[in-house]
Motif scaffolding. Structure first.
Motif, PDB file in Angstrom:
ATOM      1  N   THR A  82      81.736  81.301  97.413  1.00 10.23           N
ATOM      2  CA  THR A  82      80.866  81.519  96.258  1.00 10.23           C
ATOM      3  C   THR A  82      81.670  81.415  94.973  1.00 10.23           C
ATOM      4  O   THR A  82      81.248  80.763  94.015  1.00 10.23           O
ATOM      5  N   ALA A  83      82.853  82.037  94.951  1.00  9.55           N
ATOM      6  CA  ALA A  83      83.707  82.001  93.757  1.00  9.55           C
ATOM      7  C   ALA A  83      84.077  80.574  93.388  1.00  9.55           C
ATOM      8  O   ALA A  83      84.104  80.221  92.201  1.00  9.55           O
ATOM      9  N   GLN A 119      69.219  78.453  93.722  1.00 10.10           N
ATOM     10  CA  GLN A 119      67.857  78.444  94.212  1.00 10.10           C
ATOM     11  C   GLN A 119      67.913  78.854  95.678  1.00 10.10           C
ATOM     12  O   GLN A 119      68.774  78.378  96.418  1.00 10.10           O
ATOM     13  N   GLY A 120      66.993  79.705  96.088  1.00 15.76           N
ATOM     14  CA  GLY A 120      66.927  80.114  97.479  1.00 15.76           C
ATOM     15  C   GLY A 120      67.732  81.355  97.774  1.00 15.76           C
ATOM     16  O   GLY A 120      68.405  81.923  96.918  1.00 15.76           O
ATOM     17  N   TRP A 121      67.645  81.772  99.013  1.00 12.35           N
ATOM     18  CA  TRP A 121      68.242  83.005  99.510  1.00 12.35           C
ATOM     19  C   TRP A 121      69.497  82.678 100.290  1.00 12.35           C
ATOM     20  O   TRP A 121      69.437  81.945 101.285  1.00 12.35           O
ATOM     21  N   TRP A 124      74.204  84.183 103.956  1.00 11.55           N
ATOM     22  CA  TRP A 124      75.407  84.931 104.295  1.00 11.55           C
ATOM     23  C   TRP A 124      75.406  86.328 103.692  1.00 11.55           C
ATOM     24  O   TRP A 124      75.670  87.305 104.366  1.00 11.55           O
ATOM     25  N   ASP A 125      75.105  86.433 102.386  1.00 12.89           N
ATOM     26  CA  ASP A 125      75.166  87.748 101.741  1.00 12.89           C
ATOM     27  C   ASP A 125      73.809  88.278 101.305  1.00 12.89           C
ATOM     28  O   ASP A 125      73.717  89.375 100.771  1.00 12.89           O
ATOM     29  N   PRO A 130      74.351  83.995  92.613  1.00 13.85           N
ATOM     30  CA  PRO A 130      75.743  84.150  93.017  1.00 13.85           C
ATOM     31  C   PRO A 130      76.262  85.558  92.723  1.00 13.85           C
ATOM     32  O   PRO A 130      76.095  86.067  91.614  1.00 13.85           O
ATOM     33  N   PHE A 131      76.813  86.189  93.738  1.00  9.62           N
ATOM     34  CA  PHE A 131      77.358  87.546  93.671  1.00  9.62           C
ATOM     35  C   PHE A 131      76.289  88.586  93.329  1.00  9.62           C
ATOM     36  O   PHE A 131      76.594  89.665  92.857  1.00  9.62           O
TER      37      PHE A 131
END
Length: 143
Positions: A82-83, A119-121, A124-125, A130-131
């Motif tokens: 993600t980072a 966009q979207g779910w 993973w988290d 993001p974050f």
């Protein structure tokens, strides 16, 4: 172990900004938990060198980056992945990377003028940004 992903897409990130984008991604990933360890992995010079950390294969085609499934590696998502996608945003002019998780979850990162939008779910988290905080998928389907 981990959450396998299959990315695809294309980003317009000028080759002249590649080294700066790679440095930003490495700095951002170093602050998160995952497989990238700046103490054991030497600094790299290009975004394509960070394909493993992005859980993708990345090929440069002029000023474009082509993202695909990393069939030679073991593409697992992490906060560092993600980072990576967030950190390169200021250098990306346009494009989208779609991610499909091992459970069928789909989300994407769309870039425009140095900004990123999810966009979207994220399967993973559980976030919708993001974050972001975990969001119960059932609550999105049944308001």
């Amino acid at each position: 172990m981990g959450y396998a992903v299959n990315p695809s897409g294309r980003l317009h990130l000028p080759e002249s900004d590649d080294a700066a984008a790679a440095a930003a991604a490495q700095a951002a990933m170093a602050e998160r938990v995952g497989w990238y360890n700046p103490d054991t992995v030497p600094p790299v010079g290009t975004v394509t060198d960070l394909a493993d950390e992005a859980s993708a294969s990345i090929i440069r085609d002029g000023d474009w980056l082509e993202f695909g499934f990393d069939d030679a590696g073991d593409p697992k998502w992490s906060n560092q992945a993600t980072a990576f996608y967030v950190a390169i945003a200021p250098f990306v002019h346009s494009g989208t990377v779609d991610i499909e998780g091992e459970d069928g979850a789909r989300w994407s990162y769309t870039y425009a003028n140095g900004q990123i939008t999810q966009q979207g779910w994220n399967g993973w988290d559980g976030s919708i940004e993001p974050f972001g905080e975990h969001v119960n998928l059932d609550s999105l389907n049944n308001p």
